[in-house]
Design a protein around this motif. Structure first.
Motif, PDB file in Angstrom:
ATOM      1  N   ASP A   1     -12.300  17.791  20.512  1.00 47.04           N
ATOM      2  CA  ASP A   1     -12.911  19.123  20.168  1.00 47.04           C
ATOM      3  C   ASP A   1     -11.988  20.206  19.863  1.00 47.04           C
ATOM      4  O   ASP A   1     -12.352  21.422  19.556  1.00 47.04           O
ATOM      5  CB  ASP A   1     -14.016  19.400  21.135  1.00 47.04           C
ATOM      6  N   GLN A   2     -10.703  20.185  19.955  1.00 47.58           N
ATOM      7  CA  GLN A   2      -9.645  21.069  19.600  1.00 47.58           C
ATOM      8  C   GLN A   2      -9.177  20.852  18.577  1.00 47.58           C
ATOM      9  O   GLN A   2      -8.220  19.829  18.231  1.00 47.58           O
ATOM     10  CB  GLN A   2      -8.754  21.289  21.023  1.00 47.58           C
ATOM     11  N   ALA A   3      -9.233  21.845  17.479  1.00 45.20           N
ATOM     12  CA  ALA A   3      -8.622  21.483  16.202  1.00 45.20           C
ATOM     13  C   ALA A   3      -7.171  21.407  16.039  1.00 45.20           C
ATOM     14  O   ALA A   3      -6.618  20.543  15.631  1.00 45.20           O
ATOM     15  CB  ALA A   3      -9.130  22.702  15.382  1.00 45.20           C
ATOM     16  N   MET A   4      -6.297  22.082  16.955  1.00 41.54           N
ATOM     17  CA  MET A   4      -5.371  21.971  17.074  1.00 41.54           C
ATOM     18  C   MET A   4      -4.568  20.760  17.740  1.00 41.54           C
ATOM     19  O   MET A   4      -3.517  20.310  17.367  1.00 41.54           O
ATOM     20  CB  MET A   4      -4.423  23.334  18.044  1.00 41.54           C
TER      21      MET A   4
ATOM     22  N   GLY B   1     -14.985  16.512  15.729  1.00 35.18           N
ATOM     23  CA  GLY B   1     -14.885  17.541  16.612  1.00 35.18           C
ATOM     24  C   GLY B   1     -15.852  17.314  17.962  1.00 35.18           C
ATOM     25  O   GLY B   1     -15.890  18.004  18.912  1.00 35.18           O
ATOM     26  N   ASP B   2     -16.793  16.051  18.077  1.00 37.78           N
ATOM     27  CA  ASP B   2     -17.614  15.895  19.048  1.00 37.78           C
ATOM     28  C   ASP B   2     -17.830  14.648  18.696  1.00 37.78           C
ATOM     29  O   ASP B   2     -17.451  13.856  17.876  1.00 37.78           O
ATOM     30  CB  ASP B   2     -18.824  16.666  18.856  1.00 37.78           C
TER      31      ASP B   2
ATOM     32  N   PRO C   1     -18.147  18.734  22.924  1.00 37.94           N
ATOM     33  CA  PRO C   1     -19.810  19.138  23.351  1.00 37.94           C
ATOM     34  C   PRO C   1     -20.587  18.121  22.238  1.00 37.94           C
ATOM     35  O   PRO C   1     -20.036  17.208  21.704  1.00 37.94           O
ATOM     36  CB  PRO C   1     -19.338  20.471  22.336  1.00 37.94           C
ATOM     37  N   VAL C   2     -21.797  18.562  22.409  1.00 40.97           N
ATOM     38  CA  VAL C   2     -22.856  17.775  21.749  1.00 40.97           C
ATOM     39  C   VAL C   2     -22.981  16.586  22.360  1.00 40.97           C
ATOM     40  O   VAL C   2     -24.133  16.006  22.670  1.00 40.97           O
ATOM     41  CB  VAL C   2     -22.723  17.722  20.173  1.00 40.97           C
ATOM     42  N   MET C   3     -22.093  15.619  21.928  1.00 47.99           N
ATOM     43  CA  MET C   3     -21.814  14.261  22.787  1.00 47.99           C
ATOM     44  C   MET C   3     -20.395  14.082  23.171  1.00 47.99           C
ATOM     45  O   MET C   3     -19.672  14.156  22.575  1.00 47.99           O
ATOM     46  CB  MET C   3     -22.371  13.227  21.903  1.00 47.99           C
TER      47      MET C   3
END
Length: 216
Positions: free
Chosen positions: A6-9, A31-32, A55-57
């Protein structure tokens, strides 16, 4: 392969390391967990590098859905920290092929991805053994071989015991005075007879059955 975090970096850093290798191709990011499932269905990667907390799942649910019913699918390499034992136990049950600490060095990341992609399981002594020993309690002593393992021949049981202790084919071959080719054949038969996905699940069964004892 697919990177799910989930972390773009973090995804960017992982992609830079992995894409720089001639034998590794990152086909997608997510991202999830739900996005990871969609991307896996679209791109059909050989390996998914799966974070747990998303997040989300979360990564655990995504791993369970990817590997549900033992159907063919990508190999899942779980990204984790030492504080997420509870999630990892379920990831083992779901059939994750390996576990990698988030602060692992670059060389460990590349080794893990290649090991899992090659069809092997990554049993990191610093993490997986501790988790399994904390998780699985030895049942009360019984007599003889556990019922679940009685379908194995005596030699296959010897090989399974080596698997359950996290030993490599070369180490099992040395222990039993066999060739590595013979051990590899026995390993395949053992996994098929016990309906196990890979070596990680063999370790879990070894501890659950009481054949291997924590700390032993």
């Amino acid at each position: 392969m697919l990177i799910a975090d989930d972390q773009a970096m973090v995804r960017e850093g992982l992609r830079m390391i992995l894409d720089a290798q001639d034998d590794i191709d990152v086909v997608a990011e997510a991202g999830d967990g739900r996005a990871a499932l969609r991307s896996a269905a679209e791109h059909r990667p050989d390996v998914v590098l799966m974070d747990i907390r998303m997040p989300v799942m979360d990564g655990l649910q995504a791993t369970e859905q990817l590997l549900r019913g033992g159907r063919p699918g990508p190999r899942v390499l779980v990204l984790t920290t030492f504080g997420e034992d509870e999630y990892l136990y379920a990831a083992m049950r779901a059939g994750a092929a390996g576990f990698l600490l988030k602060d692992s060095p670059r060389a460990a990341l590349l080794h893990a991805v290649r090991t899992v992609a090659d069809g092997s399981a990554l049993l990191d002594p610093a993490l997986t053994r501790r988790l399994i020993e904390d998780w699985v309690r030895r049942p009360p002593p019984g007599s003889g071989v556990p019922e679940s393992l009685r379908r194995l021949t005596p030699r296959e049981l010897d090989v399974f015991t080596g698997l359950a202790r996290g030993r490599s084919n070369a180490e099992i071959a040395a222990d039993l005075v066999l060739s590595e080719t013979t051990v590899k054949s026995h390993v395949a038969h053992v996994l098929a007879k016990l309906d196990l996905r890979d070596r990680v699940q063999a370790v879990v069964l070894g501890y659950e059955s009481g054949l291997v004892r924590p700390g032993g």
